[in-house]
Scaffold this motif. Sequence first.
Motif, PDB file in Angstrom:
ATOM      1  N   ARG A 112      27.024  14.515   4.202  1.00 44.89           N
ATOM      2  CA  ARG A 112      26.771  13.745   5.355  1.00 44.89           C
ATOM      3  C   ARG A 112      27.385  12.407   5.198  1.00 44.89           C
ATOM      4  NH1 ARG A 112      21.052  13.357   8.288  1.00 44.89           N
ATOM      5  NH2 ARG A 112      20.639  12.320   6.452  1.00 44.89           N
ATOM      6  N   VAL A 113      27.749  11.850   6.373  1.00 46.04           N
ATOM      7  CA  VAL A 113      28.114  10.506   6.303  1.00 46.04           C
ATOM      8  C   VAL A 113      27.868  10.075   7.520  1.00 46.04           C
ATOM      9  CG1 VAL A 113      30.445  11.225   7.290  1.00 46.04           C
ATOM     10  CG2 VAL A 113      30.318   9.313   6.057  1.00 46.04           C
ATOM     11  N   ASP A 114      27.776   8.562   7.437  1.00 46.75           N
ATOM     12  CA  ASP A 114      27.587   8.061   9.019  1.00 46.75           C
ATOM     13  C   ASP A 114      28.660   7.073   8.866  1.00 46.75           C
ATOM     14  OD1 ASP A 114      26.810   4.849   8.257  1.00 46.75           O
ATOM     15  OD2 ASP A 114      25.330   5.990   7.119  1.00 46.75           O
ATOM     16  N   CYS A 115      29.313   6.823  10.353  1.00 47.69           N
ATOM     17  CA  CYS A 115      30.494   5.853  10.560  1.00 47.69           C
ATOM     18  C   CYS A 115      30.098   5.304  11.937  1.00 47.69           C
ATOM     19  CB  CYS A 115      31.569   6.775  10.566  1.00 47.69           C
ATOM     20  SG  CYS A 115      31.854   7.668  11.827  1.00 47.69           S
ATOM     21  N   TRP A 116      31.135   4.007  11.946  1.00 46.41           N
ATOM     22  CA  TRP A 116      31.163   3.340  13.379  1.00 46.41           C
ATOM     23  C   TRP A 116      31.571   4.407  14.404  1.00 46.41           C
ATOM     24  CZ3 TRP A 116      35.510   0.690  15.784  1.00 46.41           C
ATOM     25  CH2 TRP A 116      35.049  -0.174  16.718  1.00 46.41           C
ATOM     26  N   ALA A 117      30.817   4.393  15.590  1.00 44.97           N
ATOM     27  CA  ALA A 117      31.399   5.296  16.626  1.00 44.97           C
ATOM     28  C   ALA A 117      32.057   4.358  17.834  1.00 44.97           C
ATOM     29  CB  ALA A 117      30.001   5.914  17.260  1.00 44.97           C
ATOM     30  N   GLY A 118      32.144   3.284  17.627  1.00 48.99           N
ATOM     31  CA  GLY A 118      32.867   2.487  18.517  1.00 48.99           C
ATOM     32  C   GLY A 118      34.181   2.582  18.619  1.00 48.99           C
ATOM     33  N   GLY A 119      35.057   2.110  19.270  1.00 47.97           N
ATOM     34  CA  GLY A 119      36.463   1.958  19.167  1.00 47.97           C
ATOM     35  C   GLY A 119      37.129   3.113  19.894  1.00 47.97           C
ATOM     36  N   GLY A 120      36.519   3.752  20.938  1.00 45.81           N
ATOM     37  CA  GLY A 120      37.128   5.243  21.243  1.00 45.81           C
ATOM     38  C   GLY A 120      36.710   6.109  20.282  1.00 45.81           C
ATOM     39  N   PRO A 134      29.900  15.977  14.288  1.00 40.33           N
ATOM     40  CA  PRO A 134      28.931  15.187  14.610  1.00 40.33           C
ATOM     41  C   PRO A 134      27.607  15.646  14.864  1.00 40.33           C
ATOM     42  CG  PRO A 134      30.791  14.930  15.978  1.00 40.33           C
ATOM     43  CD  PRO A 134      30.952  16.414  15.247  1.00 40.33           C
ATOM     44  N   THR A 135      26.407  15.034  14.594  1.00 38.96           N
ATOM     45  CA  THR A 135      25.058  15.340  14.793  1.00 38.96           C
ATOM     46  C   THR A 135      24.446  14.307  15.376  1.00 38.96           C
ATOM     47  OG1 THR A 135      24.249  14.647  12.642  1.00 38.96           O
ATOM     48  CG2 THR A 135      25.093  16.716  12.673  1.00 38.96           C
ATOM     49  N   ASP A 136      23.669  13.190  15.072  1.00 38.16           N
ATOM     50  CA  ASP A 136      23.010  12.406  15.779  1.00 38.16           C
ATOM     51  C   ASP A 136      23.727  10.941  15.718  1.00 38.16           C
ATOM     52  OD1 ASP A 136      20.753  13.986  15.631  1.00 38.16           O
ATOM     53  OD2 ASP A 136      20.396  13.562  13.669  1.00 38.16           O
ATOM     54  N   ARG A 137      23.513  10.378  16.809  1.00 39.85           N
ATOM     55  CA  ARG A 137      24.150   9.046  17.252  1.00 39.85           C
ATOM     56  C   ARG A 137      22.833   8.115  16.949  1.00 39.85           C
ATOM     57  NH1 ARG A 137      29.337   8.590  19.839  1.00 39.85           N
ATOM     58  NH2 ARG A 137      28.465   6.352  20.334  1.00 39.85           N
ATOM     59  N   PHE A 138      23.293   6.785  16.444  1.00 37.57           N
ATOM     60  CA  PHE A 138      22.300   5.846  16.249  1.00 37.57           C
ATOM     61  C   PHE A 138      22.705   4.403  16.658  1.00 37.57           C
ATOM     62  CE2 PHE A 138      24.459   6.282  12.422  1.00 37.57           C
ATOM     63  CZ  PHE A 138      24.651   4.868  12.055  1.00 37.57           C
ATOM     64  N   LEU A 139      21.999   3.451  16.763  1.00 38.87           N
ATOM     65  CA  LEU A 139      22.343   1.920  16.789  1.00 38.87           C
ATOM     66  C   LEU A 139      21.663   1.337  15.837  1.00 38.87           C
ATOM     67  CD1 LEU A 139      21.815   1.240  20.678  1.00 38.87           C
ATOM     68  CD2 LEU A 139      24.090   1.359  19.255  1.00 38.87           C
ATOM     69  N   SER A 140      22.470   0.515  14.988  1.00 34.28           N
ATOM     70  CA  SER A 140      21.954  -0.420  14.205  1.00 34.28           C
ATOM     71  C   SER A 140      22.211  -1.837  14.468  1.00 34.28           C
ATOM     72  CB  SER A 140      22.828  -0.322  12.859  1.00 34.28           C
ATOM     73  OG  SER A 140      22.248  -1.160  11.780  1.00 34.28           O
ATOM     74  N   GLY A 141      21.016  -2.319  15.134  1.00 36.79           N
ATOM     75  CA  GLY A 141      21.466  -3.480  16.038  1.00 36.79           C
ATOM     76  C   GLY A 141      22.264  -2.946  17.248  1.00 36.79           C
ATOM     77  N   ALA A 142      23.456  -4.018  17.403  1.00 38.23           N
ATOM     78  CA  ALA A 142      24.280  -3.378  18.506  1.00 38.23           C
ATOM     79  C   ALA A 142      25.413  -2.510  18.049  1.00 38.23           C
ATOM     80  CB  ALA A 142      24.895  -4.795  19.053  1.00 38.23           C
ATOM     81  N   TRP A 143      25.531  -2.203  16.597  1.00 35.97           N
ATOM     82  CA  TRP A 143      26.409  -1.504  16.222  1.00 35.97           C
ATOM     83  C   TRP A 143      26.296   0.296  16.496  1.00 35.97           C
ATOM     84  CZ3 TRP A 143      27.098   2.126  12.101  1.00 35.97           C
ATOM     85  CH2 TRP A 143      28.522   2.176  11.130  1.00 35.97           C
ATOM     86  N   PRO A 144      27.313   0.707  17.110  1.00 32.68           N
ATOM     87  CA  PRO A 144      26.953   2.214  17.365  1.00 32.68           C
ATOM     88  C   PRO A 144      27.392   3.070  16.335  1.00 32.68           C
ATOM     89  CG  PRO A 144      28.923   1.416  18.252  1.00 32.68           C
ATOM     90  CD  PRO A 144      28.364   0.188  17.794  1.00 32.68           C
ATOM     91  N   GLY A 145      26.527   3.979  16.006  1.00 31.03           N
ATOM     92  CA  GLY A 145      26.897   4.727  14.887  1.00 31.03           C
ATOM     93  C   GLY A 145      26.796   6.292  14.869  1.00 31.03           C
ATOM     94  N   GLN A 146      27.398   7.086  14.091  1.00 32.07           N
ATOM     95  CA  GLN A 146      27.511   8.490  14.335  1.00 32.07           C
ATOM     96  C   GLN A 146      27.252   9.237  13.002  1.00 32.07           C
ATOM     97  OE1 GLN A 146      28.376  10.560  17.247  1.00 32.07           O
ATOM     98  NE2 GLN A 146      27.207  12.086  15.652  1.00 32.07           N
TER      99      GLN A 146
END
Length: 153
Positions: A112-120, A134-146
């Motif tokens: 598994r890996v997580d990454c920034w989901a912003g920027g299109g 892709p499995t779950d999305r998350f927020l780390s503060g205002a940082w959208p992650g996947q």
Amino acid sequence: MLDSAVAWMNDRGNTEQWGTTPYSQTPGGRERVERYMTKNVPYIAELNGTSVGALVLDSGPSPQMPIAPAEEPERYIRLLISDRHHAGLGIGAALLAHAAEETRRAGVALLRVDCWAGGGGALVGFYERNGFTPTDRFLSGAWPGQILARRVV
């Protein structure tokens, strides 16, 4: 490589992913790299004797991230970076293939890996092109992650 990645992203208008401060000057940045190199499993890609990429594997996500460990043994990519001066040579893809092989060799089926989901979603697309789903999305503060996963066994 991390400092030059921040500059590269900023030059392209991306200031949200890693901010604008060089990674080596962010609070905890140097310590995190030290920990990656001593407490985790780092792999360095070289081209003609020059470091051009890095991969860090661990047994689960960072405790600082709002991500639950998997319900089975896993290998987790904590860091994947390539020198942007060598973009387009497949360094990131080669390091991901190596991560899959190391995971398989350990007898573990889940990578598994997580990454920034912003920027299109360009970074999410990169992982998808390299066999991750892709499995779950998350927020780390205002940082959208996947979170993305790949079965390797």
